[in-house]
Scaffold this active site. Sequence first.
Site, PDB file in Angstrom:
ATOM      1  N   GLU A 121     -59.718  50.050  94.403  1.00  0.00           N
ATOM      2  CA  GLU A 121     -59.110  51.358  95.004  1.00  0.00           C
ATOM      3  C   GLU A 121     -60.129  51.742  96.257  1.00  0.00           C
ATOM      4  O   GLU A 121     -61.275  51.696  96.220  1.00  0.00           O
ATOM      5  CB  GLU A 121     -59.349  52.664  93.883  1.00  0.00           C
ATOM      6  CG  GLU A 121     -58.970  53.716  94.470  1.00  0.00           C
ATOM      7  CD  GLU A 121     -58.994  55.239  93.234  1.00  0.00           C
ATOM      8  OE1 GLU A 121     -58.335  56.061  93.674  1.00  0.00           O
ATOM      9  OE2 GLU A 121     -60.150  54.868  92.724  1.00  0.00           O
ATOM     10  N   ASP A 127     -59.487  49.141  89.139  1.00  0.00           N
ATOM     11  CA  ASP A 127     -60.443  50.183  89.045  1.00  0.00           C
ATOM     12  C   ASP A 127     -59.357  51.466  89.025  1.00  0.00           C
ATOM     13  O   ASP A 127     -60.146  52.595  89.469  1.00  0.00           O
ATOM     14  CB  ASP A 127     -61.599  50.321  89.915  1.00  0.00           C
ATOM     15  CG  ASP A 127     -61.278  50.536  91.422  1.00  0.00           C
ATOM     16  OD1 ASP A 127     -60.178  50.508  91.644  1.00  0.00           O
ATOM     17  OD2 ASP A 127     -62.009  50.994  92.111  1.00  0.00           O
TER      18      ASP A 127
END
Length: 207
Positions: free
Chosen positions: A35, A86
């Site tokens: 991310e 993530d």
Amino acid sequence: MNKAPFIAVEGPIGAGKTTLASMLSQELGFPMINEIVEDNPYLDKFYDNIEEWSFQLEMFFLCHRYKQLEDTDRDYFKKGQPVLSDYHIYKNVIFAERTLHGQQLEKYKQIYHLLTDDLPKPNIIIYIKASLPTLLHRIEKRGRPFERKIEKKYLEQLITDYDTAIRELQQRDPDLTVLTIDGDHEDFVMSKTDFERIARQVKELIK
């Protein structure tokens, strides 16, 4: 497990999602979707004035994550390859429901569903639960200037929101497996034993 593992590591701001996802990606040899947070041009403005900048912030995150997952679908999922991330795309809704209201929220949800309903969804979530003191400590430790503006009340609400969201995801998808990690007591960064225990649990799930 019938499909190739798609593992998402999730939890509130400061839970250690990216750290744990990176460690597991190395351990398992899975490619990782990472991310991008600090590249969002609206972050500083958002924490200065949440009401004014929330729609722009949430739309930027949604479009960026959509593109990441679209690329990942093409490059990995369609080839039957496992992936570790993530974040779960549903986190967009968790944050939007906290910052958007009325017509803005409705418009946002319509766009969210248009973009994401046909995207691959994780079949395993590693959920890091952590209390407010733990989150505050980790936020302070990593030293992102914009995160120092986050109010404690906002973080407390996020903790509750995440618990609710994980339950809802499980109810909607009977094939979803959730592994919950106690972020207050399991220090997967400093304790090799803690990390190895988590890694063993994940390996059992993907057998």
